[in-house]
Design an enzyme around this catalytic site. Structure first.
Site, PDB file in Angstrom:
ATOM      1  N   VAL A  98       0.843  -1.193   0.000  1.00 22.01           N
ATOM      2  CA  VAL A  98       0.000   0.000   0.000  1.00 22.01           C
ATOM      3  C   VAL A  98       0.875   1.238   0.000  1.00 22.01           C
ATOM      4  O   VAL A  98       1.832   1.341   0.777  1.00 22.01           O
ATOM      5  CB  VAL A  98      -0.938   0.029   1.226  1.00 22.01           C
ATOM      6  N   CYS A  99       0.560   2.179  -0.892  1.00 27.04           N
ATOM      7  CA  CYS A  99       1.245   3.477  -0.922  1.00 27.04           C
ATOM      8  C   CYS A  99       2.750   3.270  -1.103  1.00 27.04           C
ATOM      9  O   CYS A  99       3.171   2.477  -1.938  1.00 27.04           O
ATOM     10  CB  CYS A  99       0.880   4.255   0.344  1.00 27.04           C
ATOM     11  N   THR A 100       3.573   3.950  -0.316  1.00 27.80           N
ATOM     12  CA  THR A 100       5.025   3.831  -0.483  1.00 27.80           C
ATOM     13  C   THR A 100       5.580   2.573   0.166  1.00 27.80           C
ATOM     14  O   THR A 100       6.802   2.392   0.219  1.00 27.80           O
ATOM     15  CB  THR A 100       5.745   5.068   0.072  1.00 27.80           C
TER      16      THR A 100
END
Length: 240
Positions: free
Chosen positions: A105-107
């Site tokens: 998820v995300c970075t």
């Protein structure tokens, strides 16, 4: 889909300075997957604070985690501090090698990249770091959720809920995922259409880019060191 009588071990990585919704959004879904045990693992067992100060406590240290069937790697500003942490990166790589599914998820995608896991893989991440994916050998795909084999990538922050529902469907079937979605009453109707760089007003986008310029530059410098370590040839400037 995995047979329903197969028990699943699901685990999320917790670290100082993560964005809590990268963890807690998917938690709402993953913790409700039938016939599964969900636990949160930190570098050690100490509580941490998310990027805005929310205190979170792991269930156990990563060293005590069993082999997971599902590995969830969230992101947030604190991801940068782990990009050259051999213990954490080694744990991610080891768990990913034996997992049925890996969920970024995300970075969190950058952590997976630093662990050497993104070469040749279709992936996405938060829009402010999307241009860094080629530095890890990944193929950037500008979508909210990207599935590549047994990997599920969710873009920025709230996309983790969408990605987790997709993962739940992959693991237990569409009906199980739909049941979880209904229980959560997840039917978003945002009051503004400003959730992506493509839809946000230009002034809002410019201001927000400026607000994350420092961490973005730091992430790019780190990503270039990682690329050199992994032997990935990269252009002088990461494409944007």
């Amino acid at each position: 889909m995995i047979p329903h009588d197969t028990h699943l071990q699901i685990g999320s990585l917790l670290f100082e300075g993560l964005d809590q919704i990268d963890l807690t959004g998917p938690f709402e879904v993953l913790s409700r997957i039938p016939n599964a045990t969900y636990r949160i693992y930190g570098r050690n067992s100490d509580p941490v604070r998310d990027v805005k100060g929310l205190r979170l406590t792991p269930d156990a240290a990563i060293a005590d985690a069993p082999q997971l069937d599902v590995l969830h790697v969230p992101g947030g500003f604190g991801q940068e501090a782990l990009m050259e942490d051999a213990e954490v990166l080694g744990w991610i790589a080891q768990q990913a090698a034996g997992a049925r599914s890996i969920f970024s998820v995300c970075t969190g995608a950058l952590l997976c990249g630093a662990a050497g896991l993104l070469k040749g893989r279709r992936a996405t991440t938060h829009w402010a770091s999307f241009h860094l994916l080629p530095l890890f050998g990944a193929i950037p795909v500008n979508q909210r959720v990207v599935v590549d084999g047994n990997w599920v990538f969710a873009a920025g922050v709230t996309a983790g809920i969408d990605g987790a529902l997709r993962l739940a469907a992959e693991l237990r079937g569409d009906d199980a995922a739909k049941t979880i979605q209904l229980y959560m009453a997840y039917a978003p109707e945002p009051p503004f259409d400003s959730g992506t760089p493509e839809t946000a007003p230009a002034s809002i986008l410019q201001h927000t880019r400026q607000s994350v310029a420092g961490i973005t530059a730091q992430r790019e410098a780190t990503a270039r060191r990682v690329a050199a370590r992994l032997g990935i040839a990269v252009p002088e400037a990461a494409p944007r």
